[in-house]
Design an enzyme around this catalytic site. Structure first.
Site, PDB file in Angstrom:
ATOM      1  N   ASP A  28       2.184  44.881 -20.145  1.00 26.20           N
ATOM      2  CA  ASP A  28       1.950  44.406 -19.883  1.00 26.20           C
ATOM      3  C   ASP A  28       3.246  44.180 -18.742  1.00 26.20           C
ATOM      4  O   ASP A  28       4.007  45.187 -18.518  1.00 26.20           O
ATOM      5  CB  ASP A  28       2.315  43.096 -20.570  1.00 26.20           C
ATOM      6  CG  ASP A  28       2.151  41.363 -19.503  1.00 26.20           C
ATOM      7  OD1 ASP A  28       1.807  41.153 -19.165  1.00 26.20           O
ATOM      8  OD2 ASP A  28       4.120  41.124 -20.250  1.00 26.20           O
ATOM      9  N   SER A  29       2.731  43.520 -17.574  1.00 28.06           N
ATOM     10  CA  SER A  29       3.884  43.676 -16.471  1.00 28.06           C
ATOM     11  C   SER A  29       4.921  43.184 -17.307  1.00 28.06           C
ATOM     12  O   SER A  29       5.752  43.827 -16.698  1.00 28.06           O
ATOM     13  CB  SER A  29       3.002  42.385 -15.359  1.00 28.06           C
ATOM     14  OG  SER A  29       3.981  41.335 -16.041  1.00 28.06           O
ATOM     15  N   CYS A  51      -2.310  42.057 -21.043  1.00 29.17           N
ATOM     16  CA  CYS A  51      -2.053  40.868 -19.210  1.00 29.17           C
ATOM     17  C   CYS A  51      -3.274  41.005 -18.527  1.00 29.17           C
ATOM     18  O   CYS A  51      -4.038  41.882 -17.871  1.00 29.17           O
ATOM     19  CB  CYS A  51      -1.475  42.314 -18.081  1.00 29.17           C
ATOM     20  SG  CYS A  51      -0.627  42.051 -16.581  1.00 29.17           S
ATOM     21  N   GLU A  64       9.773  33.605 -17.126  1.00 23.13           N
ATOM     22  CA  GLU A  64      10.738  35.148 -17.683  1.00 23.13           C
ATOM     23  C   GLU A  64      12.396  34.162 -17.888  1.00 23.13           C
ATOM     24  O   GLU A  64      12.728  35.593 -17.932  1.00 23.13           O
ATOM     25  CB  GLU A  64      10.287  35.945 -16.242  1.00 23.13           C
ATOM     26  CG  GLU A  64       8.689  36.811 -16.460  1.00 23.13           C
ATOM     27  CD  GLU A  64       8.916  38.018 -16.734  1.00 23.13           C
ATOM     28  OE1 GLU A  64       9.171  38.572 -15.957  1.00 23.13           O
ATOM     29  OE2 GLU A  64       7.698  38.540 -18.067  1.00 23.13           O
ATOM     30  N   CYS A  70      -2.840  34.308 -18.707  1.00 22.32           N
ATOM     31  CA  CYS A  70      -1.658  34.707 -18.185  1.00 22.32           C
ATOM     32  C   CYS A  70      -1.194  34.661 -19.825  1.00 22.32           C
ATOM     33  O   CYS A  70      -0.991  33.956 -20.486  1.00 22.32           O
ATOM     34  CB  CYS A  70      -0.872  34.237 -17.254  1.00 22.32           C
ATOM     35  SG  CYS A  70       0.141  35.013 -17.518  1.00 22.32           S
ATOM     36  N   HIS A  82       1.993  35.156 -20.305  1.00 20.25           N
ATOM     37  CA  HIS A  82       3.319  34.331 -20.886  1.00 20.25           C
ATOM     38  C   HIS A  82       2.947  33.249 -21.247  1.00 20.25           C
ATOM     39  O   HIS A  82       3.580  32.283 -21.511  1.00 20.25           O
ATOM     40  CB  HIS A  82       3.770  34.033 -19.185  1.00 20.25           C
ATOM     41  CG  HIS A  82       4.107  35.865 -18.434  1.00 20.25           C
ATOM     42  ND1 HIS A  82       3.706  37.343 -18.451  1.00 20.25           N
ATOM     43  CD2 HIS A  82       5.471  36.135 -18.877  1.00 20.25           C
ATOM     44  CE1 HIS A  82       4.703  37.455 -18.143  1.00 20.25           C
ATOM     45  NE2 HIS A  82       5.445  37.712 -18.241  1.00 20.25           N
TER      46      HIS A  82
HETATM   47  N1  DGL Z   1       1.564  38.218 -18.155  1.00 23.37           N
HETATM   48  C1  DGL Z   1       0.572  38.517 -17.174  1.00 23.37           C
HETATM   49  C2  DGL Z   1      -0.698  37.842 -17.226  1.00 23.37           C
HETATM   50  O1  DGL Z   1      -1.596  37.827 -17.896  1.00 23.37           O
HETATM   51  C3  DGL Z   1       1.243  38.799 -15.293  1.00 23.37           C
HETATM   52  C4  DGL Z   1       2.402  37.919 -15.568  1.00 23.37           C
HETATM   53  C5  DGL Z   1       2.466  38.515 -13.863  1.00 23.37           C
HETATM   54  O2  DGL Z   1       2.545  37.610 -12.978  1.00 23.37           O
HETATM   55  O3  DGL Z   1       3.530  39.526 -14.243  1.00 23.37           O
HETATM   56  O4  DGL Z   1      -1.519  37.709 -16.369  1.00 23.37           O
END
Ligand code: DGL
Length: 271
Positions: A10-11, A73, A158, A192, A194
């Site tokens: 993931d990022s 991600c 974050e 997403c 997150h």
């Molecule tokens: N968690 C990531 C996703 O599922 C992206 C978060 C980011 O913007 O880096 O899209």
């Protein structure tokens, strides 16, 4: 016998919510998680940048012995997966596989909407790519998809500010904007990795009849089925239940924040 872990990328921290579900479901395999925290969030980056960053991280995971990498991600799955699968793997890494989170989610979304009307919330990168629109309509041509980008959510999460009252403005704003698109929406997909951390707040914002969908279980179920259908890959995977965590950022910071995503304390190393 090689260790051959499954790579999870993931990022930043979000992929840990997916890793949690995968590790619970398939505890027997070895895993290596990589968060590109030094360069996250990815959400607003261009296609080229996300592709380049993602490929670098996938190649690093391959160099650690991975044969199979999951892009946990949505942004990377939307912007880099197809190119990696079509352009890089066949020529540079035949036999290795990279899977994403969009297709497995699109495949099952029909089970969660009686009205056949879905709201998709994600980063700008994911939403602008139209990936969910295209993938969902491949499997369910009768489902109407409404999309909402939520660029402030990943930075809030974050920085662990998402459950503070200051975050409410941006949580309410994006939810309102989505719901204004159609009264028929009865399923909201958190596209997403997150966003599951926002669930406690989102449950108070959306009306009770809305199904709020997260991806961990869906991706884990899809991986179980993939490994059943691909014994040639399953046979290569190391077993022993090891879990290693790496970040391109600062390991100490990663360890401090990662547990709220993974649900347990962990110790990471520098990529
Ligand atoms: N968690 C990531 C996703 O599922 C992206 C978060 C980011 O913007 O880096 O899209």
């Amino acid at each position: 016998m090689m260790n051959t872990p499954i790579g999870i990328f993931d990022s930043g921290y979000g992929g840990l919510t997916v890793f949690r579900s995968i590790a619970d479901r398939l505890p027997q395999y070895n895993y290596i998680y990589l968060g590109d925290n030094a360069r996250s969030p990815y959400g607003d980056h261009s296609f080229d940048t996300i592709y380049r960053y993602t490929l670098e991280c996938v190649e690093w995971l391959f160099a650690q012995g991975c044969e199979l990498v999951i892009l946990a991600c949505n942004t990377a799955s939307a912007k880099a997966l197809r190119t990696i699968q079509q352009k890089d793997l066949p020529f540079k890494y035949p036999g290795k596989r990279v899977l994403g989170v969009i297709r497995p989610t699109a495949e099952v979304i029909g089970d969660f909407t009686a009205n056949k009307t879905v709201g998709v919330m994600g980063t700008r990168g994911t939403i602008n790519s139209q990936s969910y629109l295209l993938e969902i309509n491949k499997f369910f041509s009768d489902i109407k998809v409404h999309q909402q980008s939520c660029p402030m959510w990943v930075p809030l999460i974050e920085n662990n500010e998402h459950l503070q009252s200051g975050a409410d403005f941006f949580i309410n704003e994006y939810c309102d904007q989505l719901m204004q698109q159609s009264e028929a929406i009865d399923c909201v997909l958190l596209a997403c990795t997150h966003y599951p951390l926002l669930l406690p707040k989102l449950k108070t914002v959306f009306p009770d009849y809305i199904n709020i969908l997260t991806q961990g279980e869906i991706v884990a179920t899809s991986l179980v089925s993939y490994l059943e259908r691909h014994p040639e890959m399953e046979g290569k995977l190391g077993r022993g239940g090891t879990r290693a965590f790496y970040t391109s950022g600062d390991p100490q910071t990663f360890d401090e924040r990662a547990s709220i995503f993974f649900g347990e304390e962990l110790k990471s190393g520098k990529m």
